[in-house]
Motif scaffolding. Structure first.
Motif, mmCIF file in Angstrom:
data_model
loop_
_atom_site.group_PDB
_atom_site.id
_atom_site.type_symbol
_atom_site.label_atom_id
_atom_site.label_comp_id
_atom_site.label_asym_id
_atom_site.label_seq_id
_atom_site.Cartn_x
_atom_site.Cartn_y
_atom_site.Cartn_z
ATOM 1 N N ALA A 65 0.862 -1.108 0.033
ATOM 2 C CA ALA A 65 -0.069 0.179 -0.070
ATOM 3 C C ALA A 65 0.931 1.338 -0.034
ATOM 4 N N ASN A 69 1.172 3.898 -3.075
ATOM 5 C CA ASN A 69 0.768 5.220 -2.819
ATOM 6 C C ASN A 69 2.028 6.036 -3.271
ATOM 7 N N ASP A 153 -8.203 9.086 -1.789
ATOM 8 C CA ASP A 153 -7.129 8.863 -0.891
ATOM 9 C C ASP A 153 -6.262 7.912 -0.722
ATOM 10 N N ASN A 156 -5.151 2.109 1.578
ATOM 11 C CA ASN A 156 -5.324 2.443 2.964
ATOM 12 C C ASN A 156 -3.676 1.716 3.433
ATOM 13 N N GLU A 157 -2.966 2.501 4.112
ATOM 14 C CA GLU A 157 -1.581 1.973 4.676
ATOM 15 C C GLU A 157 -1.697 1.095 5.782
ATOM 16 N N GLU A 158 -2.849 1.115 6.327
ATOM 17 C CA GLU A 158 -2.920 0.234 7.442
ATOM 18 C C GLU A 158 -3.056 -1.080 7.383
ATOM 19 N N GLU A 163 -4.852 -5.088 0.874
ATOM 20 C CA GLU A 163 -4.816 -3.641 0.327
ATOM 21 C C GLU A 163 -5.462 -3.538 -0.873
ATOM 22 N N GLU A 166 -9.234 -3.945 -0.274
ATOM 23 C CA GLU A 166 -9.899 -3.019 0.593
ATOM 24 C C GLU A 166 -10.180 -1.717 -0.449
ATOM 25 N N PHE A 167 -9.186 -1.393 -1.163
ATOM 26 C CA PHE A 167 -9.306 -0.292 -2.152
ATOM 27 C C PHE A 167 -10.244 -0.600 -3.292
ATOM 28 N N ARG A 170 -13.924 0.117 -2.212
ATOM 29 C CA ARG A 170 -14.330 1.447 -2.348
ATOM 30 C C ARG A 170 -14.580 1.742 -3.837
#
Length: 229
Positions: A65, A69, A153, A156-158, A163, A166-167, A170
């Motif tokens: 992630a 980014n 954004d 999500n780097e958490e 990852e 999760e992206f 969205r």
């Protein structure tokens, strides 16, 4: 509407050269503006391999992630195309992506095949033709306009793992995600290492854990215990 290809890597000396040769063959006269290799701290010859090609090499903290980014932040193309080092996109991917974007699709992926002949893996790969979130994964590659990426954004780097999903979850909420009718070829190396049934079971548990509210750290702990070698 040029494309920036972003490749996060960590100890990928075996696969990166194969991918970069593939890209060199099919992007010479295309819409590709640049190839960005983002290294997460490789201890092998990955960066040496990358340096033999006309690519931009960035150093990043470990974590796909974070690496993706950083690549996006340094990309100058209007379209971002995220690729895993062990995945080969279809030969005409630049044209297909450009055509998709021109038809008002802001994001999407390709269908997928594995590099190993197996009825079970072929069965798993068949589902990538379906435009449902449960059928998605990073090995199918991902294209997205830079504007939409920044609007959401980025990754999500958490999430140290998961990852991509999760992206993409969205992205599905935007209603613009498209699955293009061509195949990316990805390595089945994890299936060969761990076993097809066992690995798919653990992937299923990770998805279930996330649906039940598991944190990024809990997903990573499960991955480390059951999958990481």
């Amino acid at each position: 509407m040029e494309i920036s290809i972003i490749i996060p890597v960590l100890n990928e000396e075996k696969y990166l050269g194969i991918l970069l040769n593939h890209l060199k063959e099919y992007t010479g006269q295309s819409y590709v503006k640049e190839i960005i290799v983002v290294d997460g701290g490789s201890t092998d010859l990955t960066k040496n391999v990358a340096s033999q090609y006309e690519v931009k090499i960035l150093d990043s903290e470990k974590g796909r992630a974070k690496q993706m980014n950083l690549g996006a932040q340094n990309a100058s193309g209007a379209i971002l195309y995220f690729l895993h080092a062990d995945t080969l996109p279809p030969p005409d991917f630049p044209t297909r992506i450009k055509e998709a974007i021109c038809t008002k699709t802001d994001c999407g992926c390709f269908r997928m095949k594995f590099d190993q002949s197996s009825p079970i893996l072929s069965f798993f790969a068949w589902f990538t033709k379906l435009n449902f979130l449960i059928c998605r994964g990073g090995d199918q590659t991902l294209f997205i306009t830079k504007g939409l990426f920044e609007q959401l954004d980025g990754f999500n780097e958490e999430f140290i793992i998961y990852e991509d999903t999760e992206f993409i979850s969205r992205l599905y909420k935007t209603g613009k995600f498209q699955v293009l009718n061509a195949y990316a070829i990805t390595s089945a190396r994890k299936y060969r290492q761990i076993g097809i049934g066992r690995l798919q079971y653990h992937f299923g548990i990770i998805h279930l854990k996330r649906l039940l509210g598991a944190t990024p750290e809990e997903l990573y702990q499960y991955y480390q215990q059951k999958i990481a070698l």
